[in-house]
Write a protein that holds these residues in place. Structure first.
Motif, PDB file in Angstrom:
ATOM      1  N   LEU A  71       0.827  -1.203   0.000  1.00  0.00           N
ATOM      2  CA  LEU A  71       0.000   0.000   0.000  1.00  0.00           C
ATOM      3  C   LEU A  71       0.860   1.250   0.000  1.00  0.00           C
ATOM      4  CD1 LEU A  71      -0.394   1.420   3.118  1.00  0.00           C
ATOM      5  CD2 LEU A  71      -1.411  -0.824   3.428  1.00  0.00           C
ATOM      6  N   ALA A  72       0.343   2.262  -0.671  1.00  0.00           N
ATOM      7  CA  ALA A  72       1.018   3.557  -0.704  1.00  0.00           C
ATOM      8  C   ALA A  72       0.688   4.308   0.577  1.00  0.00           C
ATOM      9  CB  ALA A  72       0.558   4.364  -1.910  1.00  0.00           C
ATOM     10  N   VAL A  73       1.681   5.008   1.119  1.00  0.00           N
ATOM     11  CA  VAL A  73       1.482   5.822   2.314  1.00  0.00           C
ATOM     12  C   VAL A  73       1.628   7.292   1.912  1.00  0.00           C
ATOM     13  CG1 VAL A  73       2.346   6.385   4.615  1.00  0.00           C
ATOM     14  CG2 VAL A  73       2.319   4.004   3.831  1.00  0.00           C
ATOM     15  N   TYR A  74       0.613   8.087   2.254  1.00  0.00           N
ATOM     16  CA  TYR A  74       0.561   9.503   1.902  1.00  0.00           C
ATOM     17  C   TYR A  74       0.830  10.345   3.137  1.00  0.00           C
ATOM     18  CZ  TYR A  74      -1.559   7.611  -2.254  1.00  0.00           C
ATOM     19  OH  TYR A  74      -1.785   6.903  -3.406  1.00  0.00           O
ATOM     20  N   ASP A  75       1.672  11.343   2.992  1.00  0.00           N
ATOM     21  CA  ASP A  75       2.018  12.238   4.090  1.00  0.00           C
ATOM     22  C   ASP A  75       0.987  13.369   4.119  1.00  0.00           C
ATOM     23  OD1 ASP A  75       3.135  14.066   5.877  1.00  0.00           O
ATOM     24  OD2 ASP A  75       5.180  13.690   5.172  1.00  0.00           O
ATOM     25  N   LEU A  76       0.083  13.319   5.093  1.00  0.00           N
ATOM     26  CA  LEU A  76      -0.978  14.329   5.154  1.00  0.00           C
ATOM     27  C   LEU A  76      -0.409  15.723   5.413  1.00  0.00           C
ATOM     28  CD1 LEU A  76      -3.953  14.840   4.861  1.00  0.00           C
ATOM     29  CD2 LEU A  76      -4.231  14.378   7.293  1.00  0.00           C
ATOM     30  N   ARG A  77       0.690  15.795   6.153  1.00  0.00           N
ATOM     31  CA  ARG A  77       1.319  17.094   6.426  1.00  0.00           C
ATOM     32  C   ARG A  77       1.718  17.761   5.099  1.00  0.00           C
ATOM     33  NH1 ARG A  77       3.590  19.237  11.038  1.00  0.00           N
ATOM     34  NH2 ARG A  77       3.170  17.262  12.052  1.00  0.00           N
ATOM     35  N   THR A  78       2.283  17.007   4.176  1.00  0.00           N
ATOM     36  CA  THR A  78       2.658  17.552   2.870  1.00  0.00           C
ATOM     37  C   THR A  78       1.412  17.978   2.111  1.00  0.00           C
ATOM     38  OG1 THR A  78       4.606  16.129   2.791  1.00  0.00           O
ATOM     39  CG2 THR A  78       3.862  17.057   0.705  1.00  0.00           C
ATOM     40  N   SER A  79       0.371  17.161   2.196  1.00  0.00           N
ATOM     41  CA  SER A  79      -0.864  17.465   1.459  1.00  0.00           C
ATOM     42  C   SER A  79      -1.501  18.773   1.891  1.00  0.00           C
ATOM     43  CB  SER A  79      -1.870  16.330   1.642  1.00  0.00           C
ATOM     44  OG  SER A  79      -1.379  15.141   1.077  1.00  0.00           O
ATOM     45  N   ILE A  80      -1.376  19.114   3.165  1.00  0.00           N
ATOM     46  CA  ILE A  80      -2.023  20.341   3.640  1.00  0.00           C
ATOM     47  C   ILE A  80      -1.068  21.525   3.682  1.00  0.00           C
ATOM     48  CG2 ILE A  80      -3.799  19.108   4.907  1.00  0.00           C
ATOM     49  CD1 ILE A  80      -2.238  19.725   7.481  1.00  0.00           C
ATOM     50  N   GLY A  81       0.136  21.357   3.165  1.00  0.00           N
ATOM     51  CA  GLY A  81       1.043  22.482   3.024  1.00  0.00           C
ATOM     52  C   GLY A  81       1.870  22.816   4.250  1.00  0.00           C
ATOM     53  N   LEU A  82       2.106  21.840   5.132  1.00  0.00           N
ATOM     54  CA  LEU A  82       2.895  22.086   6.343  1.00  0.00           C
ATOM     55  C   LEU A  82       4.281  21.463   6.267  1.00  0.00           C
ATOM     56  CD1 LEU A  82       0.176  21.579   9.100  1.00  0.00           C
ATOM     57  CD2 LEU A  82       1.027  23.730   8.142  1.00  0.00           C
ATOM     58  N   GLY A  83       4.733  21.113   5.088  1.00  0.00           N
ATOM     59  CA  GLY A  83       6.059  20.513   4.951  1.00  0.00           C
ATOM     60  C   GLY A  83       5.985  18.998   5.014  1.00  0.00           C
ATOM     61  N   THR A  84       7.133  18.387   5.237  1.00  0.00           N
ATOM     62  CA  THR A  84       7.209  16.933   5.277  1.00  0.00           C
ATOM     63  C   THR A  84       7.305  16.461   6.722  1.00  0.00           C
ATOM     64  OG1 THR A  84       8.352  16.943   3.155  1.00  0.00           O
ATOM     65  CG2 THR A  84       8.554  14.943   4.477  1.00  0.00           C
ATOM     66  N   THR A  85       6.616  15.383   7.038  1.00  0.00           N
ATOM     67  CA  THR A  85       6.655  14.830   8.391  1.00  0.00           C
ATOM     68  C   THR A  85       8.004  14.184   8.651  1.00  0.00           C
ATOM     69  OG1 THR A  85       4.282  14.372   8.312  1.00  0.00           O
ATOM     70  CG2 THR A  85       5.577  13.153   9.952  1.00  0.00           C
ATOM     71  N   ASN A  86       8.587  14.532   9.795  1.00  0.00           N
ATOM     72  CA  ASN A  86       9.777  13.836  10.270  1.00  0.00           C
ATOM     73  C   ASN A  86       9.267  12.695  11.148  1.00  0.00           C
ATOM     74  OD1 ASN A  86      12.329  13.093  10.987  1.00  0.00           O
ATOM     75  ND2 ASN A  86      12.602  14.742  12.494  1.00  0.00           N
ATOM     76  N   ALA A  87       8.941  11.589  10.515  1.00  0.00           N
ATOM     77  CA  ALA A  87       8.245  10.502  11.207  1.00  0.00           C
ATOM     78  C   ALA A  87       9.092   9.874  12.307  1.00  0.00           C
ATOM     79  CB  ALA A  87       7.821   9.439  10.204  1.00  0.00           C
ATOM     80  N   THR A  88       8.440   9.638  13.435  1.00  0.00           N
ATOM     81  CA  THR A  88       9.061   8.977  14.582  1.00  0.00           C
ATOM     82  C   THR A  88       8.140   7.855  15.048  1.00  0.00           C
ATOM     83  OG1 THR A  88       7.974  10.344  16.250  1.00  0.00           O
ATOM     84  CG2 THR A  88      10.041  11.195  15.322  1.00  0.00           C
ATOM     85  N   ALA A  89       8.543   7.173  16.096  1.00  0.00           N
ATOM     86  CA  ALA A  89       7.747   6.072  16.633  1.00  0.00           C
ATOM     87  C   ALA A  89       6.389   6.541  17.157  1.00  0.00           C
ATOM     88  CB  ALA A  89       8.514   5.366  17.740  1.00  0.00           C
ATOM     89  N   THR A  90       6.216   7.828  17.390  1.00  0.00           N
ATOM     90  CA  THR A  90       4.932   8.325  17.891  1.00  0.00           C
ATOM     91  C   THR A  90       3.925   8.604  16.778  1.00  0.00           C
ATOM     92  OG1 THR A  90       5.642  10.635  17.866  1.00  0.00           O
ATOM     93  CG2 THR A  90       6.052   9.381  19.890  1.00  0.00           C
TER      94      THR A  90
END
Length: 172
Positions: A71-90
């Protein structure tokens, strides 16, 4: 025959008109709250690193193997114009069914499941609908405004930043 499903302390009956209420899963990206119909949510899982795909749209974080399903994973933060998520365990991936496809939405956290009267859903402002098309409606919960997402638009277009980055990438 009436079928009753008990979730937590609330009882729901199929005898109730389906249009009377919407059951919404709410989640956070930054300080903003979003929601989608619970029927679209397949599962919620902790962050798992994805495999990036070459030439993918900016809002496509990558793909992952979910029990044999890619499955493709979409970064909602990018979609709403807040940059790219720095994903962590949380961080959390909300696995959804959209237009017969399974996809993941990367969000900061899942907040709640709430029942919202259909009459409480307000239309998104014309500017939002025309320019980005990601919000299908707004709901006021206590003091928080929940933006109901048009998941098909999020996945297809990726929102303002996704579109803007894609345009820049195409022009260069």
């Amino acid at each position: 025959m009436t079928m009753t499903l008990q979730l937590g302390e609330k009882h729901f009956s199929s005898a109730q008109p389906e249009s009377a209420a919407r059951r919404i899963v709410t989640f956070k990206v930054g300080d903003r709250t979003f929601g989608i119909d619970v029927g679209m949510v397949r599962e919620i899982k902790g962050w798992q690193a994805t495999t990036p795909l070459p030439h993918a749209a900016p809002h496509v974080r990558g793909v992952l193997n979910l029990r044999g399903v890619i499955l493709a994973v979409y970064d909602l933060r990018t979609s709403i114009g807040l940059g790219t998520t720095n994903a962590t365990a949380t961080h959390v991936i909300v696995v959804v069914d959209v237009e017969d496809k399974v996809a993941g939405l990367l969000v900061d956290s899942v907040s709640d499941i709430v029942d919202v009267p259909v009459s409480a859903v307000r239309p998104a402002p014309d500017l939002e609908r025309d320019e980005h098309g990601l919000i299908e409606g707004l709901v006021l919960l206590d003091t928080d405004i929940v933006a109901l997402l048009d998941l098909a638009a999020v996945i297809r277009d990726g929102g303002a930043e996704g579109q803007q980055v894609a345009k820049v990438a195409r022009a260069s």
